[in-house]
Design a protein around this motif. Structure first.
Motif, PDB file in Angstrom:
ATOM      1  N   ALA A  85       0.893  -1.234  -0.024  1.00  0.00           N
ATOM      2  CA  ALA A  85       0.005   0.076  -0.099  1.00  0.00           C
ATOM      3  C   ALA A  85       0.855   1.194  -0.128  1.00  0.00           C
ATOM      4  O   ALA A  85       0.544   2.066  -0.817  1.00  0.00           O
ATOM      5  CB  ALA A  85      -0.871  -0.054   1.107  1.00  0.00           C
ATOM      6  N   MET A 125      -6.380   6.288   3.460  1.00  0.00           N
ATOM      7  CA  MET A 125      -7.316   4.917   3.338  1.00  0.00           C
ATOM      8  C   MET A 125      -8.378   5.245   3.093  1.00  0.00           C
ATOM      9  O   MET A 125      -9.013   6.210   3.476  1.00  0.00           O
ATOM     10  CB  MET A 125      -6.916   4.098   4.553  1.00  0.00           C
ATOM     11  CG  MET A 125      -5.493   3.489   4.577  1.00  0.00           C
ATOM     12  SD  MET A 125      -5.373   2.266   5.991  1.00  0.00           S
ATOM     13  CE  MET A 125      -5.939   3.277   7.470  1.00  0.00           C
ATOM     14  N   HIS A 191      -6.831  -3.215   7.710  1.00  0.00           N
ATOM     15  CA  HIS A 191      -6.507  -2.290   6.490  1.00  0.00           C
ATOM     16  C   HIS A 191      -6.321  -3.578   5.508  1.00  0.00           C
ATOM     17  O   HIS A 191      -5.924  -4.558   5.872  1.00  0.00           O
ATOM     18  CB  HIS A 191      -4.738  -1.873   6.897  1.00  0.00           C
ATOM     19  CG  HIS A 191      -4.264  -1.521   5.457  1.00  0.00           C
ATOM     20  ND1 HIS A 191      -3.089  -2.315   5.009  1.00  0.00           N
ATOM     21  CD2 HIS A 191      -4.577  -0.769   4.759  1.00  0.00           C
ATOM     22  CE1 HIS A 191      -2.775  -1.523   3.875  1.00  0.00           C
ATOM     23  NE2 HIS A 191      -3.608  -0.766   3.505  1.00  0.00           N
ATOM     24  N   PRO A 193      -5.195  -3.794   1.416  1.00  0.00           N
ATOM     25  CA  PRO A 193      -4.670  -3.112   0.450  1.00  0.00           C
ATOM     26  C   PRO A 193      -5.181  -3.069  -1.022  1.00  0.00           C
ATOM     27  O   PRO A 193      -4.753  -2.428  -2.162  1.00  0.00           O
ATOM     28  CB  PRO A 193      -3.267  -3.872   0.147  1.00  0.00           C
ATOM     29  CG  PRO A 193      -3.765  -5.543   0.499  1.00  0.00           C
ATOM     30  CD  PRO A 193      -4.526  -5.130   1.545  1.00  0.00           C
ATOM     31  N   SER A 197      -6.001   1.378  -1.310  1.00  0.00           N
ATOM     32  CA  SER A 197      -5.616   1.394   0.228  1.00  0.00           C
ATOM     33  C   SER A 197      -6.871   1.304   0.962  1.00  0.00           C
ATOM     34  O   SER A 197      -7.396   2.653   1.029  1.00  0.00           O
ATOM     35  CB  SER A 197      -4.365   1.903   0.720  1.00  0.00           C
ATOM     36  OG  SER A 197      -4.173   1.726   2.174  1.00  0.00           O
TER      37      SER A 197
END
Length: 279
Positions: A85, A125, A191, A193, A197
């Motif tokens: 990312a 993100m 999180h 990717p 992201s």
């Protein structure tokens, strides 16, 4: 059998020299973590180097990240995801959006600065909700056309500007499968990717057991259907993608244990099993 290699700085520099590259290329790496022994961990983009040469020197092969997630161990996957990312973000933010002038990264790779405008850019993100819908006895899972054959997952969608997580859940479920959410409960976050992201916010949602007819948005989903506890329990026991004989329908399976979708599905199955024990 597979191996994930974590190379020391001197080993990476040696490999770069054997490839005819300046060993100072390691300065382009980005900081992605730190071990319990206080050893810094970095990720380096080798995209401009001939892949086969790197594979030969390292004694391994490159694997597509989506496929790699089915092989990585729990503590490895977040590092790989963060590394990819951050490297992608640096590739796409080399110029200032206000002036068009080059931006310059700091030593760790956590930000970029435009000296002309003074703007500082930080990795961002995109917030995404991922939701496991239940009618009390079954759970609803969907699949996109890009999924491997037979794999179903929790429903997911990006948050629109100005929306709360709750509003996004209600809208996405209504749009994708035509159901009305009655209640929801936060589970966790992760999180992810892909596609660039994403910040996944995981929730459980319930719908009226008398209003469970699914209307699939074929633009968003290839399919969506209800699954029983027995089907889900069997799918969770499959630790790797099943190999299907030619001519037979794909075997139902779910995302790998690292994915938060797997956590949602596992939590639902555990809740159902407890409910059966109490009844």
């Amino acid at each position: 059998m597979y191996v994930v290699y974590f190379l020391l700085l001197l080993e990476v520099q040696g490999i770069l020299e054997k490839l005819g590259k300046d060993k100072q290329l390691v300065d382009e790496s980005v900081l992605i973590g730190c071990t319990e022994e206080n050893e810094a961990q970095f990720s380096l983009d080798l995209g401009e180097i001939e892949q086969s040469e790197v594979e030969q020197l390292c004694g391994g092969v490159f694997v597509d990240l989506r496929k790699a997630f089915f092989l990585l161990r729990a503590h490895e996957a977040p590092l790989v995801a963060k590394g990819q990312a951050l490297l992608r973000w640096h590739q796409s933010h080399k110029f200032c959006s206000a002036t068009g002038q080059p931006t310059f990264r700091n030593q760790s790779g956590s930000q970029r600065v435009c000296h002309s405008s003074g703007f500082t850019y930080y990795p961002m993100m995109a917030p995404v909700v991922i939701v496991l819908v239940s009618d009390g006895n079954r759970c609803l899972l969907g699949r996109q056309a890009t999924f491997p054959p037979g794999m179903y997952s929790a429903l997911a969608g990006f948050c629109d500007m100005g929306e709360t997580v709750e509003e996004t859940v209600h809208r996405e479920i209504a749009e994708e499968v035509g159901l009305e959410v009655q209640s929801l409960q936060y589970s966790g976050s992760q999180h992810w990717p892909f596609p660039q992201s994403s910040f996944m916010v995981a929730c459980h949602a319930t719908v009226n057991p008398d209003k469970t007819e699914v209307s699939v948005d074929k633009v968003e989903l290839d399919d969506a259907r209800w699954f029983t506890l027995e089907e889900v329990t069997e799918a969770l026991q499959r630790k790797k993608p099943p190999r299907n004989p030619k001519g037979e329908p794909p075997t139902f399976w779910v995302p790998p244990s690292y994915a938060i979708a797997n956590r949602l599905i596992s939590e639902w199955a555990q809740q159902q099993q407890l409910k059966l024990k109490r009844s």
